[in-house]
Design a protein around this motif. Structure first.
Motif, PDB file in Angstrom:
ATOM      1  N   SER A   1      89.840  61.593   1.668  1.00  0.00           N
ATOM      2  CA  SER A   1      88.117  61.493   1.330  1.00  0.00           C
ATOM      3  C   SER A   1      87.355  61.835   2.391  1.00  0.00           C
ATOM      4  N   LEU A   2      86.164  62.051   2.108  1.00  0.00           N
ATOM      5  CA  LEU A   2      85.181  62.383   3.055  1.00  0.00           C
ATOM      6  C   LEU A   2      83.841  61.657   2.913  1.00  0.00           C
ATOM      7  N   GLN A   3      83.325  61.127   4.044  1.00  0.00           N
ATOM      8  CA  GLN A   3      81.987  60.108   3.861  1.00  0.00           C
ATOM      9  C   GLN A   3      81.047  60.936   4.379  1.00  0.00           C
ATOM     10  N   VAL A   4      79.728  60.553   3.775  1.00  0.00           N
ATOM     11  CA  VAL A   4      78.555  61.229   4.147  1.00  0.00           C
ATOM     12  C   VAL A   4      77.446  60.113   3.998  1.00  0.00           C
ATOM     13  N   ALA A   5      76.387  60.060   5.004  1.00  0.00           N
ATOM     14  CA  ALA A   5      75.508  59.329   4.745  1.00  0.00           C
ATOM     15  C   ALA A   5      74.379  59.847   5.839  1.00  0.00           C
ATOM     16  N   SER A   6      72.985  59.500   5.519  1.00  0.00           N
ATOM     17  CA  SER A   6      72.066  59.481   6.239  1.00  0.00           C
ATOM     18  C   SER A   6      71.209  58.132   6.453  1.00  0.00           C
ATOM     19  N   SER A   7      71.708  57.319   5.570  1.00  0.00           N
ATOM     20  CA  SER A   7      71.053  55.973   5.889  1.00  0.00           C
ATOM     21  C   SER A   7      72.323  55.115   4.938  1.00  0.00           C
ATOM     22  N   LEU A   8      71.720  53.804   5.321  1.00  0.00           N
ATOM     23  CA  LEU A   8      72.796  52.788   4.546  1.00  0.00           C
ATOM     24  C   LEU A   8      72.820  52.976   3.161  1.00  0.00           C
ATOM     25  N   GLU A   9      71.311  53.379   2.518  1.00  0.00           N
ATOM     26  CA  GLU A   9      71.326  53.483   0.989  1.00  0.00           C
ATOM     27  C   GLU A   9      71.790  54.588   0.369  1.00  0.00           C
ATOM     28  N   ASP A  10      71.976  55.637   1.261  1.00  0.00           N
ATOM     29  CA  ASP A  10      72.603  56.782   0.444  1.00  0.00           C
ATOM     30  C   ASP A  10      73.976  57.242   0.744  1.00  0.00           C
ATOM     31  N   ALA A  11      74.821  56.234   1.504  1.00  0.00           N
ATOM     32  CA  ALA A  11      75.970  56.643   1.963  1.00  0.00           C
ATOM     33  C   ALA A  11      76.729  56.829   0.454  1.00  0.00           C
ATOM     34  N   ALA A  12      77.841  57.736   0.439  1.00  0.00           N
ATOM     35  CA  ALA A  12      78.663  58.193  -0.253  1.00  0.00           C
ATOM     36  C   ALA A  12      79.959  58.823   0.073  1.00  0.00           C
ATOM     37  N   SER A  13      80.962  58.636  -0.957  1.00  0.00           N
ATOM     38  CA  SER A  13      82.206  59.219  -0.424  1.00  0.00           C
ATOM     39  C   SER A  13      82.749  60.237  -1.530  1.00  0.00           C
ATOM     40  N   LEU A  14      83.413  61.370  -0.855  1.00  0.00           N
ATOM     41  CA  LEU A  14      83.899  62.310  -1.843  1.00  0.00           C
ATOM     42  C   LEU A  14      85.409  62.219  -1.852  1.00  0.00           C
ATOM     43  N   ASP A  15      86.061  62.068  -2.912  1.00  0.00           N
ATOM     44  CA  ASP A  15      87.599  62.170  -3.080  1.00  0.00           C
ATOM     45  C   ASP A  15      88.038  63.533  -3.243  1.00  0.00           C
ATOM     46  N   LEU A  16      88.482  63.900  -1.900  1.00  0.00           N
ATOM     47  CA  LEU A  16      88.835  65.422  -1.653  1.00  0.00           C
ATOM     48  C   LEU A  16      90.281  65.126  -1.028  1.00  0.00           C
TER      49      LEU A  16
ATOM     50  N   ALA B   1      89.436  74.207  -6.551  1.00  0.00           N
ATOM     51  CA  ALA B   1      89.780  72.807  -6.741  1.00  0.00           C
ATOM     52  C   ALA B   1      88.517  71.794  -5.984  1.00  0.00           C
ATOM     53  N   SER B   2      88.560  72.207  -4.673  1.00  0.00           N
ATOM     54  CA  SER B   2      87.448  71.528  -4.109  1.00  0.00           C
ATOM     55  C   SER B   2      86.106  71.438  -4.385  1.00  0.00           C
ATOM     56  N   ARG B   3      85.811  72.795  -4.802  1.00  0.00           N
ATOM     57  CA  ARG B   3      84.453  72.791  -5.277  1.00  0.00           C
ATOM     58  C   ARG B   3      84.170  72.039  -6.705  1.00  0.00           C
ATOM     59  N   LYS B   4      85.277  72.185  -7.496  1.00  0.00           N
ATOM     60  CA  LYS B   4      84.992  71.426  -8.787  1.00  0.00           C
ATOM     61  C   LYS B   4      84.820  69.925  -8.286  1.00  0.00           C
ATOM     62  N   ASP B   5      85.881  69.636  -7.535  1.00  0.00           N
ATOM     63  CA  ASP B   5      85.538  68.045  -7.210  1.00  0.00           C
ATOM     64  C   ASP B   5      84.300  67.671  -6.673  1.00  0.00           C
ATOM     65  N   VAL B   6      83.666  68.707  -5.657  1.00  0.00           N
ATOM     66  CA  VAL B   6      82.319  68.320  -5.111  1.00  0.00           C
ATOM     67  C   VAL B   6      81.252  68.437  -6.131  1.00  0.00           C
ATOM     68  N   ALA B   7      81.341  69.378  -6.637  1.00  0.00           N
ATOM     69  CA  ALA B   7      80.408  69.531  -7.971  1.00  0.00           C
ATOM     70  C   ALA B   7      80.263  68.516  -8.788  1.00  0.00           C
ATOM     71  N   ASN B   8      81.500  68.007  -9.366  1.00  0.00           N
ATOM     72  CA  ASN B   8      81.437  66.786 -10.192  1.00  0.00           C
ATOM     73  C   ASN B   8      80.934  65.609  -9.537  1.00  0.00           C
ATOM     74  N   ALA B   9      81.159  65.285  -8.218  1.00  0.00           N
ATOM     75  CA  ALA B   9      80.654  64.188  -7.545  1.00  0.00           C
ATOM     76  C   ALA B   9      79.065  64.315  -7.335  1.00  0.00           C
ATOM     77  N   LEU B  10      78.317  65.478  -7.282  1.00  0.00           N
ATOM     78  CA  LEU B  10      77.054  65.817  -7.120  1.00  0.00           C
ATOM     79  C   LEU B  10      76.453  65.318  -8.316  1.00  0.00           C
ATOM     80  N   GLN B  11      77.146  65.418  -9.358  1.00  0.00           N
ATOM     81  CA  GLN B  11      76.289  64.909 -10.783  1.00  0.00           C
ATOM     82  C   GLN B  11      76.335  63.313 -10.711  1.00  0.00           C
ATOM     83  N   GLY B  12      77.079  62.934  -9.805  1.00  0.00           N
ATOM     84  CA  GLY B  12      76.672  61.194 -10.045  1.00  0.00           C
ATOM     85  C   GLY B  12      75.916  60.878  -8.978  1.00  0.00           C
TER      86      GLY B  12
END
Length: 345
Positions: A174-189, A213-224
């Motif tokens: 997985s990969l974690q990204v956040a610019s604040s506590l409110e927008d913290a998110a994780s990508l299952d890669l 496969a990675s682009r598909k996973d990230v694109a799907n995550a961005l829809q959430g």
């Protein structure tokens, strides 16, 4: 030794009270063993607060346990895993009063999905019970973190070293990204899946398939719940290592576009190294143990390039966080964030 207090200096009662509270906070050496049940191994590290200034330091470890919790969950061997962890805990924190607090990340989440278990809280309590039984009465707590919880702890850790900076933290699954506590998110890669594609199809074709496969996973995550990010970010763990191996600056900011270009060039070099020609006879190179590090680097360069392209805006900048930013280890990762939460609460 002469102790100078605010009352000696003629300050008021409020200042004296504030000074006393601060002195009590800094004078308490709060120690805790953090059990990091990651996708690649389990690591135990004892963290504490430096008495003189309240800074976090490594008191013991890290001590690594090769057995992965995800594998133990799938094989119904959590008790054996807990015994291994207990031995590592005793080695770095002999005092039985030192509490143990652990957490598992994407590797355990994936194992639970394979078992059809959706309740992370229930799974965490079961692991906690096994760990408590093996740690001989130590105060013990354990949780299986959601991706968002892991990202929030990563952000907390980074902000202890670089206030106001976001985080891009990469791991094996997985990969974690956040610019604040409110927008913290994780990508299952799952970078491990990329290894299988490279072994089967060769470096060039396998890397391309992993990119799709990675682009598909990230694109799907961005829809959430994941949005695109901008601002300054610190690179942690594998993400920092990727910038270093790609020849990027270690003491300066690099733009998202420049980082992506460095990764693209490094990817091409690795593909040529692992697949010098299109001849299938060259493919055994990717299965040679001597090439294992290059294969791992190739897979992660592909994955990280997709993330930079799809998740970050053009004006985002990155800086690799020095591995010794906080103590010796952990440099800065969610384990430090977990300790800071416990210390402050």
């Amino acid at each position: 030794m002469v102790v100078v207090s605010p009352s000696t200096l003629g300050l008021g009662a409020a200042a004296v009270t504030a000074w006393a509270l601060q002195r009590r906070r800094l004078g308490t050496d709060k120690r805790m063993v953090v059990v990091d049940a990651g996708s690649g191994s389990t690591r135990c590290v004892c963290l504490g607060t430096r008495r003189c200034d309240g800074a976090v330091r490594v008191v013991g470890g890290p001590e690594r346990v090769p057995r992965r919790l995800g594998d133990a969950l799938l094989a119904d061997e959590v008790d054996a895993w807990a015994r291994d962890v207990a031995r590592a805990v005793d080695a770095i924190a002999p005092r039985s009063t030192t509490p143990v607090r652990g957490a598992a990340t994407a590797g355990a989440r994936e194992a639970l999905r394979k078992r059809g278990e959706k309740d992370l809280g229930k799974a965490g309590r079961a692991v906690e019970a096994a760990l408590a039984a093996s740690t001989a009465g130590r105060p013990t707590a354990f949780a299986v973190l959601s991706g968002a919880e892991e990202a929030r702890l990563e952000f907390r850790a980074v902000n202890a070293a670089l206030p106001g900076v976001g985080v891009l933290a990469g791991g094996g699954k997985s990969l974690q990204v956040a610019s604040s506590l409110e927008d913290a998110a994780s990508l299952d890669l799952d970078s491990f899946a990329g290894h299988e594609r490279v072994k089967k199809h060769g470096a060039k074709a396998g890397a391309m398939m992993h990119e799709w496969a990675s682009r598909k996973d990230v694109a799907n995550a961005l829809q959430g719940s994941v949005r695109t990010y901008q601002g300054r970010f610190a690179l942690v763990e594998l993400a920092a290592g990727a910038l270093h191996l790609a020849g990027g600056p270690m003491n300066d900011d690099v733009s998202a576009a420049a980082f992506a270009a460095l990764l693209k060039k490094r990817r091409a070099d690795l593909e040529a190294q692992l697949n010098p020609t299109e001849n299938s006879a060259d493919r055994p190179l990717v299965n040679d143990e001597a090439s294992a590090a290059a294969v791992r680097e190739l897979i992660y360069a592909v994955q990280l390039g997709c993330v930079l392209d799809l998740v970050f805006k053009d004006d985002a900048t990155f800086r690799a966080l020095p591995p010794k930013a906080v103590g010796r280890e952990p440099a800065v990762n969610w384990a430090l964030g977990l300790y800071l939460d416990r210390r402050d609460n």
